[in-house]
Design an enzyme around this catalytic site. Structure first.
Site, PDB file in Angstrom:
ATOM      1  N   TYR A  97       0.861  -1.189   0.000  1.00 23.58           N
ATOM      2  CA  TYR A  97       0.000   0.000   0.000  1.00 23.58           C
ATOM      3  C   TYR A  97       0.891   1.230   0.000  1.00 23.58           C
ATOM      4  O   TYR A  97       1.860   1.317   0.749  1.00 23.58           O
ATOM      5  CB  TYR A  97      -0.881   0.002   1.253  1.00 23.58           C
ATOM      6  CG  TYR A  97      -1.770   1.219   1.394  1.00 23.58           C
ATOM      7  CD1 TYR A  97      -2.819   1.455   0.511  1.00 23.58           C
ATOM      8  CD2 TYR A  97      -1.560   2.144   2.424  1.00 23.58           C
ATOM      9  CE1 TYR A  97      -3.640   2.565   0.660  1.00 23.58           C
ATOM     10  CE2 TYR A  97      -2.381   3.254   2.577  1.00 23.58           C
ATOM     11  CZ  TYR A  97      -3.422   3.459   1.693  1.00 23.58           C
ATOM     12  OH  TYR A  97      -4.238   4.558   1.830  1.00 23.58           O
TER      13      TYR A  97
ATOM     14  N   ASP B  44       9.185   2.739  -0.308  1.00 20.38           N
ATOM     15  CA  ASP B  44       8.161   3.382   0.513  1.00 20.38           C
ATOM     16  C   ASP B  44       8.379   2.917   1.948  1.00 20.38           C
ATOM     17  O   ASP B  44       7.997   1.814   2.332  1.00 20.38           O
ATOM     18  CB  ASP B  44       6.763   3.008   0.016  1.00 20.38           C
ATOM     19  CG  ASP B  44       5.675   3.672   0.853  1.00 20.38           C
ATOM     20  OD1 ASP B  44       6.003   4.256   1.902  1.00 20.38           O
ATOM     21  OD2 ASP B  44       4.500   3.601   0.451  1.00 20.38           O
TER      22      ASP B  44
ATOM     23  N   LYS C 135       4.446   8.670   8.960  1.00 18.63           N
ATOM     24  CA  LYS C 135       4.161   8.034  10.256  1.00 18.63           C
ATOM     25  C   LYS C 135       5.138   8.466  11.369  1.00 18.63           C
ATOM     26  O   LYS C 135       4.942   9.531  11.935  1.00 18.63           O
ATOM     27  CB  LYS C 135       4.068   6.523  10.076  1.00 18.63           C
ATOM     28  CG  LYS C 135       2.873   6.187   9.156  1.00 18.63           C
ATOM     29  CD  LYS C 135       2.407   4.754   9.177  1.00 18.63           C
ATOM     30  CE  LYS C 135       1.066   4.628   8.476  1.00 18.63           C
ATOM     31  NZ  LYS C 135       1.081   3.991   7.177  1.00 18.63           N
TER      32      LYS C 135
HETATM   33  C1  PLP Z   1       0.414   4.493   5.866  1.00 24.50           C
HETATM   34  C2  PLP Z   1       1.143   4.281   4.603  1.00 24.50           C
HETATM   35  C3  PLP Z   1       1.016   5.154   3.513  1.00 24.50           C
HETATM   36  C4  PLP Z   1       0.000   6.265   3.497  1.00 24.50           C
HETATM   37  O1  PLP Z   1       0.270   7.223   4.460  1.00 24.50           O
HETATM   38  P1  PLP Z   1      -0.927   8.211   4.909  1.00 24.50           P
HETATM   39  O2  PLP Z   1      -0.240   9.165   5.847  1.00 24.50           O
HETATM   40  O3  PLP Z   1      -1.955   7.340   5.555  1.00 24.50           O
HETATM   41  O4  PLP Z   1      -1.432   8.870   3.683  1.00 24.50           O
HETATM   42  C5  PLP Z   1       1.816   4.957   2.415  1.00 24.50           C
HETATM   43  N1  PLP Z   1       2.691   3.944   2.363  1.00 24.50           N
HETATM   44  C6  PLP Z   1       2.839   3.070   3.377  1.00 24.50           C
HETATM   45  C7  PLP Z   1       3.842   1.980   3.270  1.00 24.50           C
HETATM   46  C8  PLP Z   1       2.056   3.202   4.519  1.00 24.50           C
HETATM   47  O5  PLP Z   1       2.186   2.300   5.502  1.00 24.50           O
END
Ligand code: PLP
Length: 429
Positions: A146, A241, A269
């Site tokens: 994701y 990511d 995060k």
């Molecule tokens: C949480 C997450 C996102 C999205 O971040 P948001 O702040 O919720 O938009 C993107 N990539 C990864 C790997 C994530 O865990």
């Protein structure tokens, strides 16, 4: 009627599904979402005053525990100096310096406000910068990873292995996902085939080097090495990511554990410590394509917000304490191993952890692919989730999400969790 239920009923009148992000609605596990009133250290309390040991930590950011006094003080002091200026601040310079020092694959970094925004911007940058700035169209992602909810990333695999993806959400035209190739995680052969077929038009490969959005799934070292080699060979950018894994699995992120140097890193995060800060960065050579220096446009009214940056910096200061990640990893491993030991003989159950992140699977083995994750016993997970919730332990309300431990989850908290788990396992056996 419980206060949680009253609030949920009320919320549904004015908010779609009663929540501002879908997983909070408990659709996967059923039941009434808990409305959180306050939190401290490893705990939060719901609207009915019930206390839970929290294993989602706002889905990752709360790595030093909730309402850490030093973080709260930094936020209060920053707020008192003004909430937002729309002009640069010294704190943003300090944050950029801290991030590039701790994640050496980045020489420059741009701050944004969410992981979605960071991943979306990283893809635009890659498309603009790849091929020596001539520009490329196609991107590669992996099923089960994701990267936020940008249009081109809401994609599921097409009908054939090397056909481009189909939208996984209504409202995304197929024309937008036609440039996104979705491959199987940990499958080196598919990557090689994809580059052989489309290599000259692939702008980037985007990957969670340790996947945390299909439960917890580790990449094999070979998978990441193959990816790195193919990107270099074909002039595509490798984008890690690390929104979830950054400052979560280790101080230097997943890239430091695998010893792989990506071209672009996406963060979020933990770097906001519970407030909206995310970032993407890479070498100067790549970042020079970004506006105002280059032609790839990207902007944000609240980017680098002074209160959010103060929160993130206070958190990043705490995680740099000597031994922080060793202790976090030890506590998390103790939880995962304890859960494994608590599961009844003969029940298909496995657990894994990396740094402060863990996965628990109602399956015989730790999964290595999306298909294996999806094959787990969801009904038994749901029953286990509710037994734990009743016992005051709040796990991710879905069989397909990772869990998070903070430094405030000490021995006593882990032991209390394992005691609850023994009861919950007995109830679902
Ligand atoms: C949480 C997450 C996102 C999205 O971040 P948001 O702040 O919720 O938009 C993107 N990539 C990864 C790997 C994530 O865990």
């Amino acid at each position: 009627m419980s206060r949680n239920q009253q609030l949920f009923d009320r919320a549904r009148l004015t908010t779609p599904g009663g929540v501002n992000s879908p997983v909070r609605a408990f659709r996967s596990v059923g039941g009434t979402p808990r409305f959180i009133a306050r939190a401290e250290g490893p705990y939060f309390w719901d609207a009915d005053g019930k206390r839970y040991i929290d294993y989602i930590g706002s889905w990752g950011p709360m790595i030093v525990g909730h309402a850490h006094p030093q973080v709260v003080r930094a936020v209060q002091e920053a707020a008192a100096r003004g909430l937002s200026f729309g002009a640069p601040t010294e704190a943003e310079v300090e944050m950029a310096e801290t991030l590039v020092r701790l994640v050496p694959s980045m020489e420059q970094v741009r701050l944004v406000s969410s992981g979605t925004e960071a991943a979306m911007s990283a893809i635009r940058l890659a498309r603009g910068a790849a091929g020596g700035g001539k520009g490329r169209r196609k991107i590669v992602k992996f099923e089960g990873c994701y990267h936020g909810h940008a249009d081109s990333l809401l994609v599921k695999a097409g009908s054939g292995l090397l056909t481009f993806g189909n939208p996984s959400s209504a409202g995304v035209p197929a024309e937008i996902t036609q440039h996104t190739l979705v491959l199987d995680y940990n499958d080196c052969q598919q990557l090689e085939d994809a580059f052989r077929a489309h290599g000259d038009d692939i702008a980037c490969v985007m990957v969670e080097a340790i996947a945390g959005n299909m439960n917890l799934v580790r990449a094999t070292p070979e998978f990441l090495r193959t990816m790195r080699a193919l990107c270099s060979q074909y002039g595509a950018l490798l984008v890690f990511d690390e929104v979830m894994t950054g400052f979560r699995v280790a101080l230097g992120g997943a890239q430091s554990l695998y010893g792989i140097v990506p071209d672009v890193t996406v963060l979020g995060k933990v770097i906001g410590g519970g407030m909206p800060v995310a970032a993407f960065g890479g070498s100067r050579e790549v970042m020079k394509y970004l506006a105002p220096e280059g032609a790839v446009y990207q902007a944000g009214t609240l980017s680098g917000n002074p209160v959010a940056v103060a929160c993130g910096m206070a958190t990043l200061k705490l995680v740099q304490a000597p031994g922080f990640y060793e202790q976090l990893a030890a506590q998390t491993a103790k939880l995962a191993q304890g859960l494994q030991a608590a599961a009844p003989q003969g029940m298909a159950f496995a657990a894994d952890s990396v740094g402060g992140m863990f996965g628990l699977y109602f399956a015989a083995d730790v999964p290595a692919s999306y298909a294996q994750v999806m094959a787990a016993d969801k009904a038994r997970f749901n029953a286990f989730f509710h037994a734990m919730l009743d016992a005051g332990v709040y796990l991710a309300p879905s069989a397909f999400e990772a869990g998070f431990v903070s430094i405030a989850h000490d021995n006593a908290v882990i032991e209390a969790t394992l005691a609850a788990a023994r009861g919950a396992f007995a109830a679902v056996a």
